[in-house]
Design a protein around this motif. Structure first.
Motif: not given
Length: 171
Positions: A15-28, A34-41, A150-157
């Protein structure tokens, strides 16, 4: 309450982990990777059983923060390459549910986890987005030291984020 991870914490952690995906939408700029898509159970069950197995084998340490009977955060340290010349080093990860951030839980969780790493690891490393000033301040307060960026370590979009590399010696 800060305590060791238990097998029955699985549902709260998912539940906590899935909530972080919602947080990401508010705060890029959310400082979690994160993985590119939310993992299944099923994928979460594999992750959790692997973590738990690593704890039982002495290759990981994990603590959780519990509030009113619900897990609201976790800090874990995973051994880097067990069975090699790097096995004295652990990689730390921490995440706290949004509504519990800024209340000192992260600091308590990290201090407890680091304390439990003594005798199991010699050095702990972590990566933090350079834009995450609050986390960097906490890590420095605890005693982590910067050893590079490490420059440009994470590419988000189409955005890139630099990551600061920090370490904490357990001697």
């Amino acid at each position: 309450m800060i305590r060791e991870l238990r097998w029955n914490d699985f549902n709260d952690l998912v539940d906590d982990y899935y909530s972080y995906f919602e947080d990401l939408e508010e705060d890029p700029e959310l400082g979690l990777v994160f993985p590119f898509k939310r993992p299944g159970i099923d994928e979460e069950a594999k992750w959790f059983s692997s973590l738990y197995s690593q704890i039982l084998n002495g290759n990981a340490v994990a603590s959780v923060a519990e509030v009113d009977g619900k897990v609201v955060g976790m800090c874990d340290v995973d051994r880097i390459r067990p069975g090699t010349e790097l096995q004295h080093t652990g990689l730390l990860g921490i995440a706290i549910r949004k509504e519990f951030r800024g209340k000192g839980i992260g600091e308590q969780l990290m201090r407890e986890t680091l304390g439990r790493c003594r005798g199991k690891f010699e050095i702990i490393i972590l990566d933090v987005f350079v834009t995450n000033k609050r986390a960097i301040s906490l890590y420095r307060k605890i005693g982590f030291r910067e050893f590079g960026i490490l420059p440009r370590s994470v590419k988000r979009g189409d955005r890139y984020f630099d990551e600061m590399k920090m370490y904490y010696p357990l001697d």
